[in-house]
Scaffold this motif. Structure first.
Motif, PDB file in Angstrom:
ATOM      1  N   SER A  21     -64.760  -1.294 -19.783  1.00  0.00           N
ATOM      2  CA  SER A  21     -66.019  -0.782 -19.254  1.00  0.00           C
ATOM      3  C   SER A  21     -66.379   0.509 -19.965  1.00  0.00           C
ATOM      4  O   SER A  21     -65.515   1.229 -20.466  1.00  0.00           O
ATOM      5  N   GLU A  23     -68.983   3.584 -19.023  1.00  0.00           N
ATOM      6  CA  GLU A  23     -69.931   4.150 -18.069  1.00  0.00           C
ATOM      7  C   GLU A  23     -70.639   5.348 -18.682  1.00  0.00           C
ATOM      8  O   GLU A  23     -69.991   6.230 -19.269  1.00  0.00           O
ATOM      9  N   THR A  77     -73.439   0.930 -16.721  1.00  0.00           N
ATOM     10  CA  THR A  77     -72.172   0.561 -17.354  1.00  0.00           C
ATOM     11  C   THR A  77     -72.357  -0.661 -18.245  1.00  0.00           C
ATOM     12  O   THR A  77     -73.101  -1.586 -17.909  1.00  0.00           O
ATOM     13  N   TYR A  79     -70.009  -3.575 -20.390  1.00  0.00           N
ATOM     14  CA  TYR A  79     -68.687  -4.194 -20.354  1.00  0.00           C
ATOM     15  C   TYR A  79     -68.416  -4.992 -21.629  1.00  0.00           C
ATOM     16  O   TYR A  79     -69.335  -5.504 -22.268  1.00  0.00           O
TER      17      TYR A  79
END
Length: 124
Positions: A21, A23, A77, A79
């Motif tokens: 991830s 962010e 976010t 991914y």
């Protein structure tokens, strides 16, 4: 403070999967192209995957069919899911945000905000 923070790396067995991830803090990720790059030991950093501002996705041949890049705008976010991992996927993985202008997708110089990286180690 404007920054990208990666998470999700670790030690994974060959054939396994990992979800990374990225962010965003202090800057929205939703309206810019985002990408993942990786750097293996003693190798140059290379492009892995990217997602455009319209959510089109692009992958390096080395991970195509084994990876999915996506974003969750509500969480700010991005991914990267990787499957069927191989020892050659071992690297530090970085997310980056496109700075604007012409976009070649894979060129590092077009990304102006980078995370600190997260290590993925695939054991055989």
């Amino acid at each position: 403070q404007v920054r990208l923070v990666e998470a999700g790396g670790g030690l994974v067995q060959a054939g396994g999967s990992v979800t990374l991830s990225c962010e965003g803090s202090g800057r929205t990720l939703s309206k810019k192209a985002m990408a993942w790059f990786r750097q293996a030991p003693e190798k140059e950093r290379e492009f892995v995957a990217a997602i455009s501002w319209t959510d089109s996705t692009f992958y390096a041949d080395s991970v195509k069919g084994r990876s999915t890049i996506s974003r969750d705008n509500a969480k700010n976010t991005v991914y990267l899911q990787m499957y069927s991992l191989k020892p050659e996927d071992t690297a530090v993985y970085y997310c980056a945000q496109f700075q604007g202008g012409a976009w070649s997708i894979t060129r590092e110089s077009e990304y102006d905000l980078w995370g600190q990286g997260t290590q993925v180690t695939v054991s055989s």
